[in-house]
Design an enzyme around this catalytic site. Structure first.
Site, mmCIF file in Angstrom:
data_model
loop_
_atom_site.group_PDB
_atom_site.id
_atom_site.type_symbol
_atom_site.label_atom_id
_atom_site.label_comp_id
_atom_site.label_asym_id
_atom_site.label_seq_id
_atom_site.Cartn_x
_atom_site.Cartn_y
_atom_site.Cartn_z
ATOM 1 N N ASP A 120 2.157 31.945 -39.030
ATOM 2 C CA ASP A 120 1.258 32.641 -38.122
ATOM 3 C C ASP A 120 1.137 31.758 -36.867
ATOM 4 O OD1 ASP A 120 -0.515 34.318 -36.894
ATOM 5 O OD2 ASP A 120 -1.924 34.423 -38.565
HETATM 6 C C1 BGC Z 1 -2.689 36.642 -35.992
HETATM 7 C C2 BGC Z 1 -1.398 37.292 -36.414
HETATM 8 C C3 BGC Z 1 -0.659 37.759 -35.191
HETATM 9 C C4 BGC Z 1 -0.399 36.571 -34.288
HETATM 10 C C5 BGC Z 1 0.411 36.895 -33.049
HETATM 11 C C6 BGC Z 1 -2.499 35.583 -34.910
HETATM 12 O O1 BGC Z 1 -3.700 35.231 -34.360
HETATM 13 O O2 BGC Z 1 -3.326 36.077 -37.101
HETATM 14 O O3 BGC Z 1 -1.646 38.338 -37.295
HETATM 15 O O4 BGC Z 1 0.529 38.409 -35.559
HETATM 16 O O5 BGC Z 1 -1.650 36.040 -33.888
HETATM 17 O O6 BGC Z 1 -0.324 37.594 -32.133
#
Ligand code: BGC
Length: 857
Positions: free
Chosen positions: A767
């Site tokens: 993530d």
């Molecule tokens: C989230 C993810 C997301 C990523 C990219 C993170 O803050 O937890 O689910 O895909 O950001 O935007």
């Protein structure tokens, strides 16, 4: 290999495209299919078109289409309930109240905007705009009190009240007025409305449960419709149901308890336990209905529940087995006289309680009928792999089916499910022997039902089954699986391997993270070529002859999250900042009007929970195909969706993105949407967040402490189903720890489970900014690669340093690094960045079926 010739994405005109029109039609159909009718006293719904309706509540004027943060979508517009009802031809008598609300809302938003800018430099936020935004969710105002005299005289006898809530990543919901509870103002307004009108229809424009105790106190609150957060066509879809153009057929995918305290995790959730650092999963496997049903605790609205405007009769036939697959025919008849409708048939199984205490029932299969006219019948054949009835015997590390009698229950909700027969297994069947994973470092007390009570309940249904159909399962149909956990060596026969083994260290390092920007680590806006995309991987196009294109990734799950408008000024593309990519540019500064404008309007579909509430897998697959089409148009290769964590507790801030409290529902829907997306050339999904990302509080580093059994049976099961039956292109790991190890650094999760046990063949990524943890307990980039987490996103210079150091001191081998980069490069070469690409789905034509519903009329 011919690479796509990248131009600027999007259209040069702001005009509505035929694709937009077509896709929003599908989004509307989807939204209506997933809304759930919870109460309809006296048949107050549907309301004939043309009638007068008094419309109130924040969500009436400004309807919440989805959650905030990365789960938001910058769609062209969003149809409010007011617009939907007006468009359908209702006469709204409360225009004055609604117009006044518009002003109140506008003022509140301006106030909020200022507050976010003021808090960017607050302690803990450290100048990070995204966090300032996420940590200060917008509080939706209530609106003015009612002018009771005018309301009584407005000629309407029905009021529709739309209650709205919003939520998003980085913060959990609050068990407080304004969120889980109604505020005093909201209650006062509802009471006033109840005095002025004969009937109230309560519309819940929420991403998950709210406390509904107040609905017992308002006698003329005749109908409750869970609208959910239904995407940009929400208002129209709601009007379709209110008018009866579409008959409700959605069913809950969660249990709605009477009180928050009834949820078994209530006390141990989020900040209320150990300040959020330790999430103790004491309820073990007893999550959602598995708890309520086993512990005989009544709920307000149970799992699988939802009303229709018509009624159905379900008649189950005999149960049969063919190899591992168990099948039941169910005859479904619309026995109403006025409305057509669809029904969801649910099959639950009671497993023997003798050796290991289990939940009383678990969902093992479901299916939905076509639209049945009054008097019309359809036969559904529900079949499922007997492996769905297996339990994980933790001490031995095996998945097995205990010998004994398995009760098969069929109904249109868990509560209504009736015993239909039994499956008998003569001798224990071992399905697979596994290595232990994610060992618990701390013991916690685990909830267990009273074994005597469980046995007594078992005897009751066994006695009841005496004259019912019995199906004997042949143990010979099962071959015990042995998992090979041997680390994969070099694979010189694989073209991607051949490619990466020739790269030098700098090139390998570049491909181990996203393509970095000067301003690194931005959440949700780290793309280079497609404005608003979440990030891109590095490409080696400049270093001929490698021809490795970048993978472009964009968020979801409620559609494709891009900037809907950007400019190219003097040949330079303006990617903008994260604040431009939030809430349709609400936080952007006024830009000078120069350069060439490009428009990227993506369709905002309903949130994950609503998709699943449709219980309609083919329709969700169609939605996936639609998203894949938009990915092709905007040159996105990986969709950072679906989100599929389990709804462990109703306060998790991101539950709306996820499907259910049940792993089968989660896995089946993630697989369906994946099949749809991956039927488009070079497009893939990224199932997320592996694993146990069940709270937002302290999301970077809170420790989910749980038994291996609960981990496997509840929290990994959905991912397992999605991987085995749909082979998503990618997996995203979660921010949190699982039993003391960061999920992103967990060899057990990334390699042993995902690859060795499930056969995952794609790319695993972290993530965003996972390696910037905010806690004790290290999560390093080198640790990610050593774990088999191939790609560190979106990447920062320290990540490269970490990998370089680990290579030098031998804690990361070159083979480990090559294995990761091979996975990334393989996906980049199979992606839509390469011309004439195949569908990823077509590479895996023989995936097993976990459950299936076939229908004949
Ligand atoms: C989230 C993810 C997301 C990523 C990219 C993170 O803050 O937890 O689910 O895909 O950001 O935007």
């Amino acid at each position: 290999m011919k690479l796509r010739n990248r131009g600027y994405t999007g259209a040069l005109t702001d005009a509505v495209s035929p694709r937009e029109t077509e896709n929003r039609r599908l989004a509307r159909r989807m939204a209506a299919e997933g809304m759930v009718l919870l109460r309809n006293r006296g048949g107050v719904l549907p309301i004939p078109k043309g009638r007068k309706i008094a419309l109130y509540g924040a969500g009436a004027q400004v309807t919440v289409k989805g959650g905030t943060g990365s789960g938001d979508v910058n769609s062209r517009d969003s149809i409010s309930v007011r617009q939907g009802l007006e468009e359908a031809g209702y006469q709204l008598t409360s225009i004055g109240w609604l117009d006044e609300f518009e002003q109140i809302y506008h003022d509140a938003r301006e106030h909020w905007r200022k507050k976010i800018f003021d808090s960017v430099n607050a302690p803990g936020v450290n100048g990070n705009f995204f966090y300032a935004y996420a940590m200060n969710p917008f509080i939706i105002p209530c609106g003015s009190p009612l002018d009771t005299k005018a309301a009584c005289a407005d000629g309407a006898d029905i009021a529709v009240y739309v209650l709205s809530r919003n939520a998003g990543e980085a913060v959990d919901r609050r068990e407080e007025p304004g969120d889980y509870y109604l505020t005093e103002e909201e209650l006062a307004l509802l009471r006033q409305i109840s005095k002025a009108y004969r009937d109230i229809v309560l519309v819940l424009n929420t991403g998950g449960p709210v406390d509904l105790t107040f609905t017992d106190e308002i006698p003329n609150l005749s109908a409750i419709l869970l609208m959910g957060q239904a995407g940009q066509e929400g208002g129209n879809a709601l009007a379709d149901l209110i008018a009866g153009d579409v008959v409700p057929s959605g069913k809950l995918t969660d249990s709605w308890a009477f009180r928050y305290q009834d949820y078994p995790s209530a006390e141990y959730f989020g900040s209320r336990w150990q300040d959020g650092w330790k999430a103790e999963y004491r309820e073990d496997i007893y999550v959602g209905y598995r708890y309520f049903d086993t512990f005989e605790k009544p709920v307000r609205y149970g799992f699988g529940f939802g009303l229709s405007y018509t009624r159905f009769e379900l008649v189950a036939g005999t149960i049969s087995a063919n190899g591992r697959m168990i099948s039941v025919d169910v005859q479904v008849k619309n026995i109403g006289s006025q409305y057509p409708g669809k029904e969801v048939v649910q099959l639950y199984v009671s497993c023997p309680q003798e050796q290991l205490s289990k939940e009383f029932r678990r969902l093992c299969c479901f299916g939905k009928t076509d639209l049945l006219q009054p008097g019309q019948s359809q036969r559904l054949n529900l079949s499922f792999d007997a492996a769905s009835m297996a339990s994980f015997y933790e001490e031995r590390g095996v998945w097995a089916l205990q010998a004994g009698q398995y009760g098969i229950w069929i109904g249109n909700s868990l509560e209504s499910a009736a015993l239909a027969g039994t499956v008998v297994i003569g001798q224990p069947i071992q399905l697979s022997q596994c290595d232990h994973i994610c060992p618990q470092q701390e013991t916690i007390p685990l909830l267990r039902p009273d074994p005597d009570r469980m046995m007594a309940r078992q005897q009751i249904w066994q006695a009841q089954s005496a004259k019912m159909p019995v199906c004997k399962l042949d143990a010979g149909a099962f071959v015990a699986e042995t998992v090979d956990y041997t680390p994969v060596g070099a694979d010189p026969g694989d073209p991607a391997w051949q490619l990466v083994s020739k790269l030098n260290d700098d090139q390998l390092l570049a491909l181990s993270t996203g393509r970095m920007k000067a301003q690194t680590g931005e959440l949700g806006n780290a793309g280079w070529t497609v404005p608003g995309a979440a990030a891109e991987t590095e490409n080696l196009l400049a270093c001929s002859p490698w021809n490795i294109p970048s993978i472009v990734l964009a968020d979801g799950p409620a559609g494709l999250r891009l900037k809907n408008h950007y400019r190219v000024v003097d040949g330079q593309l303006e990617v903008g900042t994260v604040q431009d990519s939030l809430e349709n540019g609400f936080f952007s500064s006024d830009e000078p009007k120069q350069g060439t404008s490009y428009y990227q309007y993506c369709t905002a579909i309903p949130v994950g929970t609503l998709l699943a509430q449709s219980w309609n897998l083919p329709l969700v697959e169609e939605i996936g195909k639609m998203i894949g089409g938009e990915m092709l148009e905007f040159e996105i290769s990986l969709w950072l969706a679906p989100g599929m964590n389990i709804h462990r507790n109703p306060l998790c801030g991101r539950n709306f993105e996820y499907y259910s409290e049940d792993p089968l529902v989660s896995g089946a829907f993630a697989a369906a949407i994946t099949r749809g997306v991956q039927s488009m050339p070079g497009c893939g999904t990224t199932i997320k967040h592996l694993a146990c990302n069940n709270q937002e509080e302290k999301r970077k580093g809170s420790d989910s402490i749980l038994s291996e059994r609960a981990l496997r049976e509840i929290y990994l099961k959905g991912f397992e189903i999605a991987v085995k039956t749909a082979q998503p292109m990618a997996i995203m790991t979660s921010y949190n720890m699982v039993n003391g190890i960061h999920a992103a650094n967990s060899y057990d999760l990334c390699t042993k489970v995902a690859r060795d046990e499930w056969g995952f063949a794609g790319l695993i990524m972290t993530d965003w900014t996972t390696t910037t943890t905010s806690t004790a307990g290290e999560c390093t980039a080198a640790g990610c690669l050593a774990a088999g987490n191939d790609l560190v996103m979106p990447g920062k210079p320290e990540d490269h340093e970490s990998i370089r150091t680990a290579l030098a001191d031998g804690t990361l081998s070159r083979l480990q690094l090559l294995r990761c980069i091979r996975n990334t490069v393989r996906i980049s070469q199979l992606s839509n960045q390469v011309e004439d690409q195949k569908c990823y789905r077509s590479l895996y034509p023989n995936l097993p079926v976990y459950m299936e519903c076939r229908a004949d009329l």
